[in-house]
Write an enzyme that holds these catalytic residues in place. Sequence first.
Site, PDB file in Angstrom:
ATOM      1  CB  THR A 201      -0.937   0.028   1.225  1.00  0.00           C
ATOM      2  OG1 THR A 201      -0.171   0.035   2.427  1.00  0.00           O
ATOM      3  CG2 THR A 201      -1.865  -1.172   1.232  1.00  0.00           C
ATOM      4  CG  ASP A 202      -0.792   4.692  -2.011  1.00  0.00           C
ATOM      5  OD1 ASP A 202      -1.580   4.698  -1.043  1.00  0.00           O
ATOM      6  OD2 ASP A 202      -1.156   4.934  -3.172  1.00  0.00           O
ATOM      7  CD  GLN A 203       2.318  10.009   2.840  1.00  0.00           C
ATOM      8  OE1 GLN A 203       2.928  10.211   1.797  1.00  0.00           O
ATOM      9  NE2 GLN A 203       2.391  10.820   3.866  1.00  0.00           N
TER      10      GLN A 203
END
Length: 167
Positions: free
Chosen positions: A19-21
């Site tokens: 996942t990203d931020q």
Amino acid sequence: MPVIMYTSDIQIRVRYAETDQMGYVYHGNYAAYFEVARTEAFRKLGINYKDMEADGVGMPVGELRTKFRRPARYDDLLTVRLLLRQPPEGARVLFEYEIYNEAGQLLTEGHTLMVFVKTATGRPVAMPANIQERLLPYFSEDEFDSPVLPTPGAIPPDAPAPAAFRK
């Protein structure tokens, strides 16, 4: 022509590292999800990538398309559905994908156009006979014998490799 020739589902649990931020699955991970689905679909059909490569045939990605409809998030259990709607055409095979969440919502669609190549030269080759034998039951003979599709072995051995596959 049948609506769908072959389908195969696998499940993937989204890991935190994917996942990203924003908490969404990072877009680059979808290509890996597609690869897992493709490899497992072939495995279910009795086709082994290692054997194909040992025979000097590779299957690189010639085209990748991904359309994001809704985000997938950490810990989601995704169902990645692979669909083969048409028989391979000479050296090419089009894999389509749909990714669903546990609620059955369509999150992502995509496709990869794969090209069978001779690994020593990078030049396209017809789909290996053992793979065609595994796929044949999912298509009518008319679809494999279509005058629009190249005849297996019709690619001359001295045909130039597509630029993307030249060494």
